[in-house]
Each structure stands twice: as structure tokens, then as C-alpha cells.
Design a protein around this motif. Structure first.
Motif, PDB file in Angstrom:
ATOM      1  N   ALA A   1     -20.315 -53.761  36.180  1.00  0.00           N
ATOM      2  CA  ALA A   1     -21.062 -53.524  37.417  1.00  0.00           C
ATOM      3  C   ALA A   1     -20.316 -52.555  38.338  1.00  0.00           C
ATOM      4  N   LEU A   2     -18.996 -52.631  38.354  1.00  0.00           N
ATOM      5  CA  LEU A   2     -18.223 -51.690  39.174  1.00  0.00           C
ATOM      6  C   LEU A   2     -18.422 -50.244  38.719  1.00  0.00           C
ATOM      7  N   MET A   3     -18.834 -50.065  37.469  1.00  0.00           N
ATOM      8  CA  MET A   3     -19.133 -48.736  36.930  1.00  0.00           C
ATOM      9  C   MET A   3     -20.631 -48.427  36.991  1.00  0.00           C
ATOM     10  N   GLY A   4     -21.405 -49.330  37.642  1.00  0.00           N
ATOM     11  CA  GLY A   4     -22.832 -49.110  37.804  1.00  0.00           C
ATOM     12  C   GLY A   4     -23.696 -49.644  36.674  1.00  0.00           C
ATOM     13  N   ASP A   5     -23.109 -50.399  35.764  1.00  0.00           N
ATOM     14  CA  ASP A   5     -23.849 -50.939  34.620  1.00  0.00           C
ATOM     15  C   ASP A   5     -24.119 -52.424  34.854  1.00  0.00           C
ATOM     16  N   TYR A   6     -25.386 -52.741  35.136  1.00  0.00           N
ATOM     17  CA  TYR A   6     -25.767 -54.125  35.411  1.00  0.00           C
ATOM     18  C   TYR A   6     -26.462 -54.787  34.227  1.00  0.00           C
ATOM     19  N   GLU A   7     -26.416 -54.153  33.060  1.00  0.00           N
ATOM     20  CA  GLU A   7     -27.033 -54.751  31.882  1.00  0.00           C
ATOM     21  C   GLU A   7     -26.255 -55.992  31.468  1.00  0.00           C
ATOM     22  N   LEU A   8     -26.901 -56.837  30.696  1.00  0.00           N
ATOM     23  CA  LEU A   8     -26.269 -58.053  30.216  1.00  0.00           C
ATOM     24  C   LEU A   8     -24.992 -57.708  29.449  1.00  0.00           C
ATOM     25  N   ALA A   9     -23.900 -58.291  29.853  1.00  0.00           N
ATOM     26  CA  ALA A   9     -22.602 -57.997  29.228  1.00  0.00           C
ATOM     27  C   ALA A   9     -22.486 -58.699  27.886  1.00  0.00           C
ATOM     28  N   ARG A  10     -21.877 -57.995  26.943  1.00  0.00           N
ATOM     29  CA  ARG A  10     -21.568 -58.603  25.650  1.00  0.00           C
ATOM     30  C   ARG A  10     -20.202 -59.255  25.746  1.00  0.00           C
ATOM     31  N   LYS A  11     -19.973 -60.232  24.903  1.00  0.00           N
ATOM     32  CA  LYS A  11     -18.681 -60.914  24.838  1.00  0.00           C
ATOM     33  C   LYS A  11     -17.582 -59.910  24.512  1.00  0.00           C
ATOM     34  N   THR A  12     -16.533 -59.912  25.318  1.00  0.00           N
ATOM     35  CA  THR A  12     -15.403 -59.012  25.099  1.00  0.00           C
ATOM     36  C   THR A  12     -14.576 -59.523  23.927  1.00  0.00           C
ATOM     37  N   GLN A  13     -14.442 -58.690  22.905  1.00  0.00           N
ATOM     38  CA  GLN A  13     -13.704 -59.069  21.702  1.00  0.00           C
ATOM     39  C   GLN A  13     -12.288 -58.500  21.684  1.00  0.00           C
ATOM     40  N   ALA A  14     -12.069 -57.455  22.470  1.00  0.00           N
ATOM     41  CA  ALA A  14     -10.760 -56.793  22.500  1.00  0.00           C
ATOM     42  C   ALA A  14     -10.553 -56.231  23.894  1.00  0.00           C
ATOM     43  N   VAL A  15      -9.357 -55.795  24.181  1.00  0.00           N
ATOM     44  CA  VAL A  15      -9.071 -55.174  25.473  1.00  0.00           C
ATOM     45  C   VAL A  15      -9.946 -53.933  25.598  1.00  0.00           C
ATOM     46  N   ASP A  16     -10.568 -53.763  26.774  1.00  0.00           N
ATOM     47  CA  ASP A  16     -11.439 -52.624  27.031  1.00  0.00           C
ATOM     48  C   ASP A  16     -10.898 -51.864  28.238  1.00  0.00           C
ATOM     49  N   TYR A  17     -10.913 -50.549  28.159  1.00  0.00           N
ATOM     50  CA  TYR A  17     -10.416 -49.686  29.228  1.00  0.00           C
ATOM     51  C   TYR A  17     -11.559 -48.815  29.734  1.00  0.00           C
TER      52      TYR A  17
ATOM     53  N   ALA B   1     -15.824 -53.418  45.215  1.00  0.00           N
ATOM     54  CA  ALA B   1     -15.412 -52.016  45.061  1.00  0.00           C
ATOM     55  C   ALA B   1     -14.706 -51.527  46.323  1.00  0.00           C
ATOM     56  N   ASP B   2     -15.256 -51.833  47.487  1.00  0.00           N
ATOM     57  CA  ASP B   2     -14.646 -51.418  48.754  1.00  0.00           C
ATOM     58  C   ASP B   2     -13.278 -52.061  48.940  1.00  0.00           C
ATOM     59  N   TYR B   3     -13.177 -53.328  48.599  1.00  0.00           N
ATOM     60  CA  TYR B   3     -11.899 -54.037  48.716  1.00  0.00           C
ATOM     61  C   TYR B   3     -10.846 -53.373  47.828  1.00  0.00           C
ATOM     62  N   LEU B   4     -11.243 -53.073  46.591  1.00  0.00           N
ATOM     63  CA  LEU B   4     -10.309 -52.430  45.653  1.00  0.00           C
ATOM     64  C   LEU B   4      -9.945 -51.022  46.096  1.00  0.00           C
ATOM     65  N   LYS B   5     -10.906 -50.294  46.646  1.00  0.00           N
ATOM     66  CA  LYS B   5     -10.623 -48.944  47.158  1.00  0.00           C
ATOM     67  C   LYS B   5      -9.556 -48.998  48.244  1.00  0.00           C
ATOM     68  N   ASN B   6      -9.641 -50.025  49.104  1.00  0.00           N
ATOM     69  CA  ASN B   6      -8.634 -50.184  50.163  1.00  0.00           C
ATOM     70  C   ASN B   6      -7.247 -50.470  49.605  1.00  0.00           C
ATOM     71  N   LEU B   7      -7.188 -50.949  48.359  1.00  0.00           N
ATOM     72  CA  LEU B   7      -5.905 -51.200  47.703  1.00  0.00           C
ATOM     73  C   LEU B   7      -5.432 -49.982  46.893  1.00  0.00           C
ATOM     74  N   GLY B   8      -6.239 -48.910  46.900  1.00  0.00           N
ATOM     75  CA  GLY B   8      -5.832 -47.708  46.178  1.00  0.00           C
ATOM     76  C   GLY B   8      -6.430 -47.547  44.795  1.00  0.00           C
ATOM     77  N   VAL B   9      -7.461 -48.343  44.502  1.00  0.00           N
ATOM     78  CA  VAL B   9      -8.127 -48.251  43.195  1.00  0.00           C
ATOM     79  C   VAL B   9      -9.276 -47.267  43.324  1.00  0.00           C
TER      80      VAL B   9
END
Length: 150
Positions: A20-36, A139-147
Motif C-alpha cells: 500500500a505504501l507503494m500504491g498497490d492496494y490489491e490483495l497481498a499474497r503470502k510472503t515466501q521470501a524477503v522482498d525489497y 507514509a508521512d510519519y516515515l518521511k519525517n524519519l527520512g524514509v
């Protein structure tokens, strides 16, 4: 650009928020591995957090990030943080996000109390990962932390 990593148990909404932080609100699939993602974000499988024999994988993955985002479901009144894990991260910023706050019968005061007893510090960002306003607040909170977010 600061790197950030999502950690938390299976099914708490880490990947939904990550997407969602990247603008994708579709149903998430189960994370099987580290994703970047290209903005310095790292999404980890909940199994890293939930199974002691995988703590080493979680710790090695989180070392690259300056900000650790602990995601906790509002449905869960048990703290799932591995004992002593916050001591490892004393040089990192820890952000706590409580997801699924829109579900019925959620007792947010009880969840907040459990998280404080586990050593987490407020503010707790309380969100529905499908609500763009809530995601923007994170997103705003993270931006204030430098993300950098999209």
C-alpha cells in the motif's frame, strides 16, 4: 535514503502495508521470501519472526535497515516480540504499527497496554491497510524519519 524493514508475525498485514505504501492496494499474497522495493523497503516473512530457528535470518535481514517497523494486529492481545530482540536494535528507530483496527470487537486500549509491556514506545500508528488515509499517515510519519516513499 534510509532503509526500513517490516517485521511481525504471520498474517498481521506487513505485506499489505508494504504494498500500500507503494500504491498497490490489491490483495497481498503470502510472503515466501524477503522482498525489497526500490525505495529501500524490506518485507520479511512472518515465519522469520514466529520461529526461533529463523531469528538469525530476521536479524541478518534487519541489520541493513535504519528503521524497523514492527507490525502488530489489533486482533492479537499477545505480544509476539521475541524476548530480548529490542536490545539488539538499540541503535535503530523502531516504529510500531497496529493493523486491522477496523475489525469488530477490537480492544485497542488492551493491545496498546500489551505493546507497552513488551517494551515498545508510543506513538503507535493505528491503521486499516486498505484505507489510503491511514496508509498516507504512515507514509508521512516515515518521511519525517527520512524514509523516501514513492
Amino acid at each position: 535514503m534510509k532503509k526500513y524493514v517490516f517485521v511481525g508475525s504471520v498474517g498481521v498485514g506487513k505485506t499489505s502495508l508494504f504494498n500500500a505504501l507503494m500504491g498497490d492496494y490489491e490483495l497481498a499474497r503470502k510472503t515466501q521470501a524477503v522482498d525489497y522495493n526500490l525505495m529501500g523497503g524490506i518485507d520479511t516473512p512472518g515465519e522469520f519472526f514466529s520461529h526461533p530457528h529463523l531469528y538469525k535470518a530476521m536479524i541478518s535481514t534487519t541489520t541493513e535497515a535504519e528503521i524497523i517497523i514492527y507490525v502488530h494486529s489489533a486482533e492479537d492481545q499477545i505480544c509476539r516480540l521475541p524476548r530480548g530482540i529490542l536490545d539488539i536494535y538499540n541503535n535503530k528507530t523502531i516504529v510500531t504499527v497496529i493493523t486491522k483496527v477496523d475489525l469488530p470487537d477490537v480492544d485497542l486500549p488492551a493491545v496498546r497496554k500489551v505493546l507497552v509491556e513488551c517494551g515498545l514506545k508510543e506513538p503507535f500508528l493505528e491503521i486499516n491497510t486498505q484505507d489510503p488515509k491511514d496508509v498516507q499517515m504512515v507514509a508521512d510519519y516515515l518521511k519525517n524519519l527520512g524514509v523516501e516513499i514513492k
